[in-house]
Design a protein around this motif. Structure first.
Motif, PDB file in Angstrom:
ATOM      1  N   ARG A 292       0.892  -1.169   0.000  1.00 24.93           N
ATOM      2  CA  ARG A 292       0.000   0.000   0.000  1.00 24.93           C
ATOM      3  C   ARG A 292       0.923   1.210   0.000  1.00 24.93           C
ATOM      4  O   ARG A 292       2.044   1.143   0.503  1.00 24.93           O
ATOM      5  N   VAL A 293       0.443   2.309  -0.546  1.00 26.73           N
ATOM      6  CA  VAL A 293       1.267   3.520  -0.540  1.00 26.73           C
ATOM      7  C   VAL A 293       0.422   4.695  -0.039  1.00 26.73           C
ATOM      8  O   VAL A 293      -0.733   4.857  -0.418  1.00 26.73           O
ATOM      9  N   VAL A 294       1.012   5.457   0.877  1.00 30.28           N
ATOM     10  CA  VAL A 294       0.372   6.668   1.389  1.00 30.28           C
ATOM     11  C   VAL A 294       0.783   7.815   0.473  1.00 30.28           C
ATOM     12  O   VAL A 294       1.946   7.891   0.067  1.00 30.28           O
TER      13      VAL A 294
ATOM     14  N   ASP B 113      -8.573  12.928   4.438  1.00 29.18           N
ATOM     15  CA  ASP B 113      -7.689  12.764   5.597  1.00 29.18           C
ATOM     16  C   ASP B 113      -6.352  13.453   5.290  1.00 29.18           C
ATOM     17  O   ASP B 113      -6.229  14.165   4.300  1.00 29.18           O
ATOM     18  N   ASP B 114      -5.352  13.297   6.146  1.00 27.37           N
ATOM     19  CA  ASP B 114      -4.061  13.935   5.885  1.00 27.37           C
ATOM     20  C   ASP B 114      -3.455  13.445   4.582  1.00 27.37           C
ATOM     21  O   ASP B 114      -2.763  14.190   3.886  1.00 27.37           O
ATOM     22  N   ALA B 115      -3.687  12.187   4.274  1.00 31.11           N
ATOM     23  CA  ALA B 115      -3.128  11.600   3.059  1.00 31.11           C
ATOM     24  C   ALA B 115      -4.056  10.488   2.613  1.00 31.11           C
ATOM     25  O   ALA B 115      -4.894  10.010   3.383  1.00 31.11           O
ATOM     26  N   ALA B 116      -3.922  10.103   1.359  1.00 30.79           N
ATOM     27  CA  ALA B 116      -4.682   8.981   0.823  1.00 30.79           C
ATOM     28  C   ALA B 116      -3.892   7.695   1.032  1.00 30.79           C
ATOM     29  O   ALA B 116      -2.681   7.721   1.303  1.00 30.79           O
ATOM     30  N   LEU B 117      -4.584   6.571   0.911  1.00 32.75           N
ATOM     31  CA  LEU B 117      -3.904   5.275   0.967  1.00 32.75           C
ATOM     32  C   LEU B 117      -4.355   4.483  -0.258  1.00 32.75           C
ATOM     33  O   LEU B 117      -5.555   4.325  -0.509  1.00 32.75           O
ATOM     34  N   VAL B 118      -3.371   4.038  -1.036  1.00 35.02           N
ATOM     35  CA  VAL B 118      -3.648   3.395  -2.318  1.00 35.02           C
ATOM     36  C   VAL B 118      -2.996   2.018  -2.336  1.00 35.02           C
ATOM     37  O   VAL B 118      -1.845   1.865  -1.901  1.00 35.02           O
ATOM     38  N   ALA B 119      -3.714   1.037  -2.826  1.00 32.14           N
ATOM     39  CA  ALA B 119      -3.152  -0.312  -2.932  1.00 32.14           C
ATOM     40  C   ALA B 119      -1.985  -0.314  -3.915  1.00 32.14           C
ATOM     41  O   ALA B 119      -2.014   0.375  -4.935  1.00 32.14           O
ATOM     42  N   ALA B 120      -0.957  -1.073  -3.575  1.00 35.75           N
ATOM     43  CA  ALA B 120       0.208  -1.226  -4.452  1.00 35.75           C
ATOM     44  C   ALA B 120       0.614  -2.694  -4.390  1.00 35.75           C
ATOM     45  O   ALA B 120       1.661  -3.052  -3.853  1.00 35.75           O
TER      46      ALA B 120
ATOM     47  N   THR C  63      -6.098   7.352  10.941  1.00 31.88           N
ATOM     48  CA  THR C  63      -6.882   8.407  10.292  1.00 31.88           C
ATOM     49  C   THR C  63      -7.295   9.447  11.329  1.00 31.88           C
ATOM     50  O   THR C  63      -6.881   9.409  12.482  1.00 31.88           O
ATOM     51  N   ARG C  64      -8.149  10.380  10.900  1.00 33.73           N
ATOM     52  CA  ARG C  64      -8.695  11.371  11.822  1.00 33.73           C
ATOM     53  C   ARG C  64      -9.950  10.829  12.510  1.00 33.73           C
ATOM     54  O   ARG C  64     -10.507  11.493  13.379  1.00 33.73           O
ATOM     55  N   GLY C  65     -10.366   9.644  12.135  1.00 30.32           N
ATOM     56  CA  GLY C  65     -11.703   9.200  12.495  1.00 30.32           C
ATOM     57  C   GLY C  65     -11.816   8.191  13.616  1.00 30.32           C
ATOM     58  O   GLY C  65     -12.903   7.676  13.864  1.00 30.32           O
TER      59      GLY C  65
ATOM     60  N   ALA D  59       1.613  11.877   9.629  1.00 29.84           N
ATOM     61  CA  ALA D  59       0.338  11.937  10.353  1.00 29.84           C
ATOM     62  C   ALA D  59      -0.561  10.741  10.072  1.00 29.84           C
ATOM     63  O   ALA D  59      -1.555  10.534  10.765  1.00 29.84           O
ATOM     64  N   MET D  60      -0.221   9.938   9.057  1.00 37.43           N
ATOM     65  CA  MET D  60      -0.959   8.685   8.836  1.00 37.43           C
ATOM     66  C   MET D  60      -0.259   7.523   9.540  1.00 37.43           C
ATOM     67  O   MET D  60      -0.748   6.395   9.507  1.00 37.43           O
TER      68      MET D  60
ATOM     69  N   LEU E  20      -7.885   2.825  -0.945  1.00 37.58           N
ATOM     70  CA  LEU E  20      -8.157   2.293   0.395  1.00 37.58           C
ATOM     71  C   LEU E  20      -8.623   3.414   1.315  1.00 37.58           C
ATOM     72  O   LEU E  20      -9.489   3.225   2.147  1.00 37.58           O
ATOM     73  N   ILE E  21      -8.005   4.599   1.186  1.00 40.87           N
ATOM     74  CA  ILE E  21      -8.491   5.801   1.861  1.00 40.87           C
ATOM     75  C   ILE E  21      -8.479   6.912   0.814  1.00 40.87           C
ATOM     76  O   ILE E  21      -7.433   7.203   0.232  1.00 40.87           O
TER      77      ILE E  21
ATOM     78  N   LEU F 202       3.709   2.419   5.138  1.00 42.45           N
ATOM     79  CA  LEU F 202       3.176   2.129   6.473  1.00 42.45           C
ATOM     80  C   LEU F 202       3.947   1.011   7.171  1.00 42.45           C
ATOM     81  O   LEU F 202       3.720   0.756   8.354  1.00 42.45           O
TER      82      LEU F 202
ATOM     83  N   PRO G 158      -3.060   2.371   8.961  1.00 41.27           N
ATOM     84  CA  PRO G 158      -3.028   3.832   8.911  1.00 41.27           C
ATOM     85  C   PRO G 158      -3.797   4.414  10.091  1.00 41.27           C
ATOM     86  O   PRO G 158      -4.781   3.821  10.532  1.00 41.27           O
TER      87      PRO G 158
ATOM     88  N   ILE H 272       2.363  12.661   5.602  1.00 41.42           N
ATOM     89  CA  ILE H 272       2.667  11.223   5.549  1.00 41.42           C
ATOM     90  C   ILE H 272       2.855  10.687   6.968  1.00 41.42           C
ATOM     91  O   ILE H 272       2.300   9.640   7.338  1.00 41.42           O
TER      92      ILE H 272
ATOM     93  N   ILE I 184      -3.421  13.738  13.353  1.00 37.84           N
ATOM     94  CA  ILE I 184      -3.508  14.788  12.333  1.00 37.84           C
ATOM     95  C   ILE I 184      -2.245  15.642  12.393  1.00 37.84           C
ATOM     96  O   ILE I 184      -1.618  15.783  13.440  1.00 37.84           O
TER      97      ILE I 184
END
Lengths: 307, 307
Positions: free
Chosen positions: A37-39, B26-33, A144-146, A75-76, B21-22, A137, A142, A73, A206
Motif C-alpha cells: 500500500r502507498v500513502v 484525511d491527511d493523506a490517501a492510501l492506495v493499494a500497491a 486516520t482522523r476518524g 500523520a498517517m 483504500l483511503i 506504512l 493507517p 505522511i 492529524i
C-alpha cells in the motif's frame, strides 16, 4: 531549463535511498512499496500566499514545501519514501533560485530518508510549488482522523506556536530572534513521531497545519467526539513568552491557534500509551466541539496565511 | 473553497476503484500497491501555456491534465491506479469552473480505472494544475527509455499529429473539424497499450508528448542507439490530409513532430512481438541519431506550446 534539466541537475550524483528503484529522467519514477500500500499526499505553495522570497531564502522555501508534505505522511503513521515536485516559475526566475529551491527540497527529503524521484518544471507568472509525498506504512494500520473515542487522551509532538511567533516578528519588520523566524521559514515536523504513535496504538492523528484548535476540530468532526484542551498542560516556551512580551501578543494564543508548525496531534487510549516525545494536552469526551479548559475559546481560532 | 471542499464535493457519492483504500479527506490517501512497487509521475499545466479556456472548456482541461499524466504511467508498462491534484486558481475563478475542471479529471481518471484520491486547492494569480499519477506494474518489469537494442523494431500506438492539427485549426480562428480540435483539447492516450507492450517484451517505451522524433530522440539518448523512421510506414489519416490541405500545411510534419497526442512509442525485439493496436514505423540501428528515411529530418523537430 526543462524537467530533467533542473531535477536531474540537483539529483545527479546524489545518493537516492534504496526505495528509489527508478529516479528522475524517465517517463515516471518507480518507488518501492514493500507494504503493498502507498500513502500519498499533495500540497501546493504559492509565492506571496505561502511564502515570500524577501522573508525566506529559496532553500528555506524548498525545505518547507517538502516538510509540509512529509508531515502529512507522518500523520498517517507512515514513513516518507519519495517526493515528486511540480515547479512553476516565471521566465525571469534566475536558474540559481530554482536550483536553490530544489537543493532545499533535496536536503529536507534526505533528512527524512526520502528520495526526490521526479517532477516537472514549467513557466508561469509566479512561483507555484506542488509537492506530492509518498510513504510506507511498514505493515502498520493507517491512523486516520476518524478513530478517536471518548476517554482517549490527546497528545502532541513537535513545536506549537513557533511559526506564528516568527511570522509576527517578520510582519513587524524584524529578523530576529532567529529561533522563531527560523521556525516560520522551515517547520520541523517530528517525522518519527507519526510511526511511533501508530505503533503505540494512536486512535486518531492529524498534522497541525492550520493551528492546534482548528486541526483538533477535524478529529472531532471525523471521529464524532469532543476534545478539551487544558492550558495548564500546554508547554509555552520561554522564547515565545519573550517574543510575545516584546510584541504585546499572547503566547498561549500562538500555541493554540498558530499554524504551519506541522506538529502532530494524536489521541491515545490512555496516558500510559503515550510514547516518548509526545506530551498530553487534553482529553476526548462525548460531544462535537473543541473546548479550552472546559469552555469555548474566545481568542478566535482562525489561522490565516499572510495574504 | 478549500482542499476538501472541491475534491470532496466532486468525489462525494462517486465510486472509488478498489485500489483506493483511503480517499480524499484525511491527511493523506492510501492506495493499494499490490506489486510492492509504485510508479509515479507529475506534470504541471499552466493556463496560457498549456491550455486556454477560450479554446477548451474546463472539463476538457481537467481531462487533459489527467490524461497526460496517466500516459506517463502507461509508458512504463503500468496501469494507473490513483491521481492527486494540486490546483491553484485565482480568487476570481468561479466555483463552477473549478468544479468542471475537477469533474473532467474524475471522468478521465475513471476511464482508466483510477481514483482521484486527494489534492490541494490554493489561491494564485493564474490557473496552475499539478497532477501526480500513481500506477501498478502488476508484476511486470518496468519498461524504461533505456533498453532499445540495434535490430529492434520501433512501433507506435495511438494517434499522431492530431493534436498539432487541432492546434493549427484553433490558431487560425476556426473551431472545426471537431475531430482534430477535440484531439487537441483532450488527448486519448492508449492506456492499455503500455501494459500490452510490456507483456509483449518491449525493450524501451516512451510517452509521445513533445512529438514523435523528439521523443524517439530520448530513447536514442538513454539506450545509446539510433532510430530510423520510415515515412512509408506512417499512417497519415485522410482527416489530417484534408485539414492540412485547407491550411496549406504538411500532414507528415504533424505526424513526425506534433506534440501532445500522448501516443506511445516502443521498441520490440522483432516484428512478430508487436502486439495488436501497435504499428511498426521504423527500426533501431547503431548510432545516436533519429533519422527519417535514412536521412536528417529537415522539417525542424521542435514542438512548442503556443506561448
Amino acid at each position: 531549463m526543462g524537467e530533467f534539466g533542473l531535477i536531474g541537475r540537483v539529483t545527479a550524483g546524489r545518493k537516492q535511498p534504496p526505495t528509489t528503484l527508478i529516479g528522475p529522467g524517465d517517463d515516471a519514477a518507480l518507488v518501492a512499496a514493500a507494504d503493498a500500500r502507498v500513502v500519498a499526499s499533495t500540497d501546493v505553495l504559492v509565492e506571496g500566499v505561502h511564502f515570500r522570497l524577501d522573508w525566506s531564502t529559496p532553500e528555506h522555501v524548498g525545505r518547507k514545501a517538502i516538510a509540509v508534505n512529509m508531515a502529512d505522511i507522518a500523520a498517517m503513521g507512515a514513513v516518507p519514501t519519495a517526493l515528486l515536485v511540480g515547479l512553476a516559475c516565471p521566465k525571469t526566475t534566475r536558474a540559481e533560485v530554482a536550483e536553490a529551491l530544489a537543493a532545499g527540497m533535496w536536503e529536507e527529503a534526505t533528512r527524512a530518508g526520502a528520495g526526490l524521484v521526479g517532477g516537472d518544471v514549467v513557466t508561469a507568472s509566479e512561483i507555484v510549488i506542488s509537492v506530492t509525498a509518498l510513504g510506507d506504512l511498514q505493515g502498520r494500520e493507517p491512523v486516520t482522523r476518524g478513530g478517536a473515542m471518548p476517554g482517549d487522551v490527546v497528545a502532541v509532538a513537535g513545536r506549537l506556536g513557533w511559526s506564528a511567533a516568527g511570522l509576527a516578528v517578520l510582519g513587524r519588520g524584524f529578523r530576529s530572534p532567529v529561533q522563531v523566524v527560523g521556525a516560520y521559514r522551515v517547520p520541523e515536523p517530528p517525522y518519527e513521531a507519526g510511526p511511533q504513535a501508530a505503533l503505540a496504538g494512536a486512535t486518531a492523528m492529524i498534522d497541525i497545519s492550520d493551528g492546534l484548535l482548528a486541526d483538533l476540530g477535524h478529529i472531532c468532526e471525523e471521529s464524532t467526539v469532543a476534545i478539551d484542551v487544558r492550558t495548564d498542560l500546554l508547554e509555552v516556551p520561554q522564547r515565545l513568552v519573550d517574543v510575545s512580551t516584546a510584541l504585546g501578543a499572547d503566547p498561549v494564543h500562538w500555541v493554540l491557534t498558530g499554524g504551519e508548525d506541522h506538529a502532530l496531534a494524536a489521541t491515545f487510549p490512555d496516558a500510559a500509551a503515550i510514547p516518548a516525545g509526545w506530551r498530553a494536552i487534553g482529553s476526548v469526551t462525548r460531544g462535537t466541539l473543541v473546548t479550552v479548559d472546559g469552555g469555548k475559546y474566545e481568542g478566535g481560532a482562525g489561522w490565516q496565511h499572510f495574504r
